[in-house]
Design a protein around this motif. Structure first.
Motif, short mmCIF file in Angstrom:
data_model
loop_
_atom_site.label_atom_id
_atom_site.label_comp_id
_atom_site.label_asym_id
_atom_site.label_seq_id
_atom_site.Cartn_x
_atom_site.Cartn_y
_atom_site.Cartn_z
N PRO A 40 0.70 -1.09 0.04
CA PRO A 40 -0.08 -0.06 0.09
C PRO A 40 0.82 1.34 -0.09
N PRO A 41 0.23 2.41 -0.38
CA PRO A 41 1.15 3.45 -0.45
C PRO A 41 1.87 4.00 0.78
N ALA A 42 0.93 3.73 2.09
CA ALA A 42 1.64 4.03 3.22
C ALA A 42 3.03 3.22 3.55
N ASN A 43 3.15 1.94 3.08
CA ASN A 43 4.40 1.20 3.26
C ASN A 43 5.58 1.88 2.34
N ILE A 44 5.15 2.04 0.86
CA ILE A 44 6.00 2.62 0.17
C ILE A 44 6.39 3.90 0.72
N ALA A 45 5.63 4.84 1.47
CA ALA A 45 6.16 6.04 1.92
C ALA A 45 7.04 6.05 3.26
N ASP A 55 6.00 -5.52 11.59
CA ASP A 55 5.15 -6.84 11.30
C ASP A 55 3.87 -6.25 10.99
N GLY A 56 3.25 -5.32 11.87
CA GLY A 56 1.90 -4.62 11.46
C GLY A 56 1.66 -4.09 10.05
N ASP A 57 2.64 -3.63 9.68
CA ASP A 57 2.70 -3.05 8.08
C ASP A 57 2.84 -4.28 7.17
N ARG A 58 3.39 -5.19 7.61
CA ARG A 58 3.64 -6.28 6.48
C ARG A 58 2.45 -7.32 6.48
N TRP A 59 1.68 -7.53 7.57
CA TRP A 59 0.67 -8.64 7.24
C TRP A 59 -0.39 -8.33 6.54
N PRO A 60 -1.08 -7.17 6.23
CA PRO A 60 -1.94 -7.01 5.06
C PRO A 60 -1.37 -7.15 3.89
N THR A 77 -2.88 -22.45 -12.27
CA THR A 77 -1.60 -21.88 -12.61
C THR A 77 -0.48 -21.85 -11.97
N SER A 78 0.51 -22.07 -12.40
CA SER A 78 1.99 -22.28 -11.72
C SER A 78 2.40 -20.84 -11.68
N THR A 79 3.13 -20.48 -10.27
CA THR A 79 3.74 -19.07 -10.39
C THR A 79 4.93 -19.12 -9.78
N VAL A 80 5.47 -17.75 -9.73
CA VAL A 80 6.67 -17.19 -9.20
C VAL A 80 6.35 -15.92 -8.67
N LEU A 81 7.04 -15.56 -7.47
CA LEU A 81 6.62 -14.37 -6.66
C LEU A 81 8.17 -14.17 -6.24
N ALA A 82 8.19 -12.57 -6.59
CA ALA A 82 9.68 -12.02 -6.24
C ALA A 82 9.20 -11.30 -4.88
N CYS A 83 9.54 -11.70 -3.66
CA CYS A 83 9.10 -11.20 -2.44
C CYS A 83 10.24 -11.71 -1.31
N SER A 84 10.58 -10.40 -0.35
CA SER A 84 11.52 -10.72 0.55
C SER A 84 11.33 -11.93 1.51
N ALA A 85 10.12 -12.14 2.18
CA ALA A 85 9.73 -13.33 2.73
C ALA A 85 10.88 -13.54 4.06
N LEU A 86 11.25 -12.45 4.56
CA LEU A 86 12.42 -12.72 5.33
C LEU A 86 12.26 -13.36 6.88
N LYS A 87 11.04 -13.38 7.28
CA LYS A 87 10.86 -14.50 8.56
C LYS A 87 10.31 -15.65 8.25
N ARG A 88 10.41 -16.50 9.04
CA ARG A 88 9.53 -17.86 8.97
C ARG A 88 8.01 -17.73 8.73
N SER A 89 7.61 -16.75 9.98
CA SER A 89 5.98 -16.47 10.20
C SER A 89 5.73 -15.87 8.77
N TYR A 90 6.46 -14.95 7.88
CA TYR A 90 6.12 -14.26 6.69
C TYR A 90 5.74 -15.58 5.72
N THR A 135 16.38 -8.61 10.30
CA THR A 135 14.97 -9.25 10.38
C THR A 135 15.21 -10.73 9.91
N LEU A 136 16.03 -10.96 8.74
CA LEU A 136 16.22 -12.34 8.03
C LEU A 136 16.22 -13.41 8.77
#
Length: 178
Positions: A40-45, A55-60, A77-90, A135-136
């Motif tokens: 969302p724009p708030a995260n980017i800002a 974490d609160g910013d990341r959950w949604p 459909t098979s997919t590929v996602l480019a995502c940091s996915a830094l934590k196990r919980s993420y 965080t990783l």
């Protein structure tokens, strides 16, 4: 039954997630998403201003990515996602729709990635790289995936990624790859 594979190319900023994900998309005809496009724009800002996300910013954001994957899986459909996915919980959120999601962790030295970040135009400033390393959390033995060192040239890294993902790609009638 329609079979699909779901790959998350993960790692800290500057590791080459988008580049490798695009190559996997093109090689295997996968549907692709860039996780940055879901912020969302708030995260980017916040990140643009040099403030790390909580974490609160990341959950949604993570939930939106999981919905994207679930929708593609429902259509086969098979997919590929480019995502940091830094934590196990993420990663747990991202794998919820597809328990056997494959995580390809791009890992490199902080100074190398910092140098790469300085040479690109992106909302994530190099100053936030340290917070991402802090965080990783490494892939755990029970997580389906592999770690690739990003020090080699991009072409070699692409070859390694393709070699790791190729055996996962379903083949046969009823399979959708794009």
């Amino acid at each position: 039954m329609i079979t699909s594979v779901h790959v998350v190319v993960m790692g800290v900023a500057g590791s080459g997630k988008s580049t490798i994900a695009r190559h996997l998309r093109d090689e295997f005809g996968l549907g692709m998403a860039e996780a940055d496009d879901f912020h969302p724009p708030a995260n980017i800002a916040k990140m643009s201003g040099g403030e790390p996300l909580t974490d609160g910013d990341r959950w949604p954001w993570l939930e939106a990515l999981a919905r994207w994957t679930a929708d593609r899986r429902a259509s086969g459909t098979s997919t590929v996602l480019a995502c940091s996915a830094l934590k196990r919980s993420y990663r747990d959120v991202l794998r919820r729709p597809v328990p056997d999601t494959y995580f390809l962790h791009l890992h490199g030295a902080e100074d190398l990635l910092h140098q790469r970040m300085r040479g690109r135009d992106h909302f994530m400033p190099p100053a936030l790289l340290r917070s991402q390393f802090e965080t990783l959390e490494a892939l755990q033995p029970d997580e389906h995936g592999a770690v690739l060192d990003v020090a080699p040239a991009v072409g070699e890294l692409v070859r390694q990624a393709v070699r790791l993902v190729r055996p996962l790609i379903p083949a046969g009638p009823g399979t959708t790859r794009g």
